[in-house]
Design a protein around this motif. Sequence first.
Motif, PDB file in Angstrom:
ATOM      1  N   PRO A   1       0.833  -1.213   0.000  1.00 26.43           N
ATOM      2  CA  PRO A   1       0.000   0.000   0.000  1.00 26.43           C
ATOM      3  C   PRO A   1       0.861   1.254   0.000  1.00 26.43           C
ATOM      4  O   PRO A   1       2.037   1.228   0.386  1.00 26.43           O
ATOM      5  CB  PRO A   1      -0.800  -0.128   1.307  1.00 26.43           C
ATOM      6  N   ASP A   2       0.254   2.374  -0.417  1.00 25.79           N
ATOM      7  CA  ASP A   2       1.038   3.600  -0.563  1.00 25.79           C
ATOM      8  C   ASP A   2       1.559   4.126   0.766  1.00 25.79           C
ATOM      9  O   ASP A   2       2.506   4.900   0.799  1.00 25.79           O
ATOM     10  CB  ASP A   2       0.229   4.683  -1.278  1.00 25.79           C
ATOM     11  N   PHE A   3       0.940   3.715   1.887  1.00 29.18           N
ATOM     12  CA  PHE A   3       1.425   4.206   3.183  1.00 29.18           C
ATOM     13  C   PHE A   3       2.641   3.435   3.683  1.00 29.18           C
ATOM     14  O   PHE A   3       3.254   3.817   4.679  1.00 29.18           O
ATOM     15  CB  PHE A   3       0.314   4.167   4.242  1.00 29.18           C
ATOM     16  N   VAL A   4       3.017   2.340   3.025  1.00 31.01           N
ATOM     17  CA  VAL A   4       4.227   1.597   3.397  1.00 31.01           C
ATOM     18  C   VAL A   4       5.402   2.203   2.641  1.00 31.01           C
ATOM     19  O   VAL A   4       5.503   2.083   1.425  1.00 31.01           O
ATOM     20  CB  VAL A   4       4.092   0.096   3.076  1.00 31.01           C
ATOM     21  N   ARG A   5       6.292   2.870   3.375  1.00 30.99           N
ATOM     22  CA  ARG A   5       7.454   3.508   2.759  1.00 30.99           C
ATOM     23  C   ARG A   5       8.477   2.499   2.287  1.00 30.99           C
ATOM     24  O   ARG A   5       9.242   2.767   1.364  1.00 30.99           O
ATOM     25  CB  ARG A   5       8.112   4.465   3.769  1.00 30.99           C
ATOM     26  N   GLY A   6       8.533   1.341   2.951  1.00 25.45           N
ATOM     27  CA  GLY A   6       9.502   0.324   2.599  1.00 25.45           C
ATOM     28  C   GLY A   6       9.943  -0.445   3.830  1.00 25.45           C
ATOM     29  O   GLY A   6       9.322  -0.372   4.887  1.00 25.45           O
TER      30      GLY A   6
ATOM     31  N   TYR B   1      -3.109   7.405   8.155  1.00 25.71           N
ATOM     32  CA  TYR B   1      -4.310   7.969   8.746  1.00 25.71           C
ATOM     33  C   TYR B   1      -5.020   8.952   7.803  1.00 25.71           C
ATOM     34  O   TYR B   1      -5.905   9.690   8.237  1.00 25.71           O
ATOM     35  CB  TYR B   1      -3.984   8.641  10.078  1.00 25.71           C
ATOM     36  N   GLN B   2      -4.602   8.976   6.535  1.00 24.70           N
ATOM     37  CA  GLN B   2      -5.271   9.742   5.483  1.00 24.70           C
ATOM     38  C   GLN B   2      -5.398  11.223   5.870  1.00 24.70           C
ATOM     39  O   GLN B   2      -6.479  11.817   5.807  1.00 24.70           O
ATOM     40  CB  GLN B   2      -6.655   9.138   5.194  1.00 24.70           C
ATOM     41  N   MET B   3      -4.274  11.805   6.247  1.00 22.09           N
ATOM     42  CA  MET B   3      -4.270  13.203   6.664  1.00 22.09           C
ATOM     43  C   MET B   3      -3.685  14.123   5.616  1.00 22.09           C
ATOM     44  O   MET B   3      -3.501  15.313   5.861  1.00 22.09           O
ATOM     45  CB  MET B   3      -3.500  13.353   7.982  1.00 22.09           C
ATOM     46  N   GLY B   4      -3.349  13.575   4.441  1.00 23.34           N
ATOM     47  CA  GLY B   4      -2.847  14.405   3.364  1.00 23.34           C
ATOM     48  C   GLY B   4      -1.356  14.677   3.463  1.00 23.34           C
ATOM     49  O   GLY B   4      -0.722  14.459   4.500  1.00 23.34           O
ATOM     50  N   GLU B   5      -0.792  15.154   2.362  1.00 30.54           N
ATOM     51  CA  GLU B   5       0.635  15.458   2.304  1.00 30.54           C
ATOM     52  C   GLU B   5       0.911  16.795   2.980  1.00 30.54           C
ATOM     53  O   GLU B   5       0.048  17.689   2.983  1.00 30.54           O
ATOM     54  CB  GLU B   5       1.110  15.503   0.851  1.00 30.54           C
ATOM     55  N   PRO B   6       2.105  16.980   3.546  1.00 32.48           N
ATOM     56  CA  PRO B   6       2.434  18.275   4.166  1.00 32.48           C
ATOM     57  C   PRO B   6       2.603  19.346   3.102  1.00 32.48           C
ATOM     58  O   PRO B   6       2.994  19.054   1.969  1.00 32.48           O
ATOM     59  CB  PRO B   6       3.765  17.987   4.882  1.00 32.48           C
ATOM     60  N   PRO B   7       2.275  20.586   3.412  1.00 31.23           N
ATOM     61  CA  PRO B   7       2.486  21.676   2.448  1.00 31.23           C
ATOM     62  C   PRO B   7       3.966  21.825   2.123  1.00 31.23           C
ATOM     63  O   PRO B   7       4.830  21.501   2.953  1.00 31.23           O
ATOM     64  CB  PRO B   7       1.934  22.904   3.170  1.00 31.23           C
ATOM     65  N   PRO B   8       4.299  22.307   0.924  1.00 32.00           N
ATOM     66  CA  PRO B   8       5.714  22.364   0.505  1.00 32.00           C
ATOM     67  C   PRO B   8       6.581  23.263   1.365  1.00 32.00           C
ATOM     68  O   PRO B   8       7.793  23.075   1.431  1.00 32.00           O
ATOM     69  CB  PRO B   8       5.623  22.894  -0.945  1.00 32.00           C
ATOM     70  N   ASP B   9       5.974  24.259   2.032  1.00 34.00           N
ATOM     71  CA  ASP B   9       6.782  25.179   2.833  1.00 34.00           C
ATOM     72  C   ASP B   9       6.933  24.735   4.280  1.00 34.00           C
ATOM     73  O   ASP B   9       7.571  25.413   5.089  1.00 34.00           O
ATOM     74  CB  ASP B   9       6.174  26.586   2.794  1.00 34.00           C
ATOM     75  N   GLU B  10       6.352  23.575   4.643  1.00 29.77           N
ATOM     76  CA  GLU B  10       6.462  23.110   6.020  1.00 29.77           C
ATOM     77  C   GLU B  10       7.813  22.433   6.237  1.00 29.77           C
ATOM     78  O   GLU B  10       8.218  21.558   5.465  1.00 29.77           O
ATOM     79  CB  GLU B  10       5.338  22.126   6.360  1.00 29.77           C
TER      80      GLU B  10
ATOM     81  N   ASP C   1       4.173   5.373   6.725  1.00 31.66           N
ATOM     82  CA  ASP C   1       4.025   6.830   6.757  1.00 31.66           C
ATOM     83  C   ASP C   1       2.733   7.149   7.509  1.00 31.66           C
ATOM     84  O   ASP C   1       1.632   6.820   7.062  1.00 31.66           O
ATOM     85  CB  ASP C   1       3.963   7.368   5.326  1.00 31.66           C
ATOM     86  N   VAL C   2       2.841   7.806   8.665  1.00 30.03           N
ATOM     87  CA  VAL C   2       1.674   8.051   9.510  1.00 30.03           C
ATOM     88  C   VAL C   2       0.652   8.946   8.821  1.00 30.03           C
ATOM     89  O   VAL C   2      -0.560   8.719   8.913  1.00 30.03           O
ATOM     90  CB  VAL C   2       2.117   8.654  10.863  1.00 30.03           C
ATOM     91  N   ARG C   3       1.114   9.970   8.097  1.00 34.38           N
ATOM     92  CA  ARG C   3       0.175  10.855   7.403  1.00 34.38           C
ATOM     93  C   ARG C   3      -0.687  10.063   6.422  1.00 34.38           C
ATOM     94  O   ARG C   3      -1.910  10.226   6.369  1.00 34.38           O
ATOM     95  CB  ARG C   3       0.937  11.961   6.667  1.00 34.38           C
ATOM     96  N   ARG C   4      -0.052   9.222   5.623  1.00 35.48           N
ATOM     97  CA  ARG C   4      -0.812   8.449   4.639  1.00 35.48           C
ATOM     98  C   ARG C   4      -1.643   7.366   5.313  1.00 35.48           C
ATOM     99  O   ARG C   4      -2.765   7.077   4.885  1.00 35.48           O
ATOM    100  CB  ARG C   4       0.150   7.834   3.615  1.00 35.48           C
TER     101      ARG C   4
END
Length: 517
Positions: A394-399, A417-426, A412-415
């Motif tokens: 699955p896409d939430f498994v980084r490896g 729990y379906q919380m979206g990608e971080p903004p580019p400036d974060e 990947d905790v964000r993926r």
Amino acid sequence: MSSTPHTPAAAPPASTGQAVYASFTLGEEEFAVDVRHVQEAVNLPDKVVPMPLAPDFVRGVFNLRGSIVPMLDMRRLMGLDGDAGPQDPKVVIVQHQGVRLGLLFDDTRRVMRPRGDERTLFSYQDSSVHHVVAGVLKIRGDLVRVLDLARLVAIENVPRVGHAAGGAEASRAQRTRKRCITFRVGNLLLAFGIHGVHEIVQARGVERSPVQDELCAGVMHIRDDVVPVVRFRDLLQIPAADAGDSEAGGDGDSGQADEQRIVVLKAGAMHVGLLVDSVEAIVTYAEEDVMHVPVLTRHRAGMFVGCLDLEERGHVFLLDSQGVLDHGEIARISGQHSSLFASRDRQARSSDRQAGARQTYLWFDSKQAFGLPMHDVREIIDCGQGLIPVPGAPDFVRGMYNLRGRLVTVVDVRRFYQMGEPPPDEVLEPKVVVLEQGDTLLGLQVDRVRSIVHIDARGKYPVPTLMRNALTARTRHHVAEVLETTDESQQPAHVLTLDAARIFETIGELESDMADA
């Protein structure tokens, strides 16, 4: 080197066995050691780790086939001018009275079997303040100074090797796994056992202390406690240039100031904070991984537990929290503050008894503030580019990550729990929080690790309905309760605690579905 011999002793009587010496050079000077105490001569190691609180003639310690050996710079010890030496110096490994040392010389010279009339032993005053020359050999017109190893290992502040556990005790120790928190002070990587650390907070809000002490950076107000803050760099005598010049709350480099943390230890009824440059990770180790570290003077010996080789991360000195607190300077500072704030401490202790025992949590962020009980956390790592892709995952498994021979599935905790990608400036400081259940390791990749906090019964409550409804279905299933704490600005913060068992259960179900597909 100038020297002044004193009254010569009588030449030693002839013995049935002829004494044998190995000699080594420092510039034009030649020094000899009884070969019975010489184990080997090795090239200068690639990595020599500075030793806290050591005198300037102690270069540091190095790993010799799994054993920690202190290295003495013989030029500095003997008071020779200048630090210039050859490109390829030699480290002579000697052992005497149970103490192993590495002596740094310019080069090896020769092996000698002097006759009785070529040996002269006398009370010898050399140019060093340590007086480690016992006499001379006069070999074909050359004067070769003989080192007295008994005096050498007895020098104040020369590291001494501890004794390893033996037999059944060592066998039991091999089955014990522990965790430590690593942190940096200057160029040194240090650690405390996790149970010895009460709390870790950002180094902000340090106020001027009424106690005037050069080691005391000030005080912090942490909930009901007034905590004196000790400059750990100064206590360990690390030069300011190595650790940076900024102080907590000062006007130094903002990036470095943001990294600074205060490691809070409990000293009896008081708490004491140690100002460090950064907190690195939580590491799991076995007792047999701890190499017995050479210790210094008796009053400092209690500070050191041993040394761990973390491979690419380097060597870390494992410290005993109580041994650090027993150090005279810290005991003095904590005692002075205890007398000043005794009434407030008694009130806080009474409040703690009413609130019940505290629990320890790791606070981390992945868009949302999350927490995990520390007993569920095996360690924290920075796997960087070491991830192994998993085809079809699955896409939430980084490896997968190879953690000292064991594979860790990194999620990947964000993926997840379906919380979206971080903004580019974060600005992110990604870490992997490793959980363990039986033989299975699971890594949670988080945006940043915030702190280690202690929460009592008053600081925990069920997730409010409105907050729960705003969470994704998977998050709702994994969240156990809410912690109420404060952030680095002492503003209220709410942290959702995760149930590690439920996380493993969900991952296991997903892996079963993939296998059946």
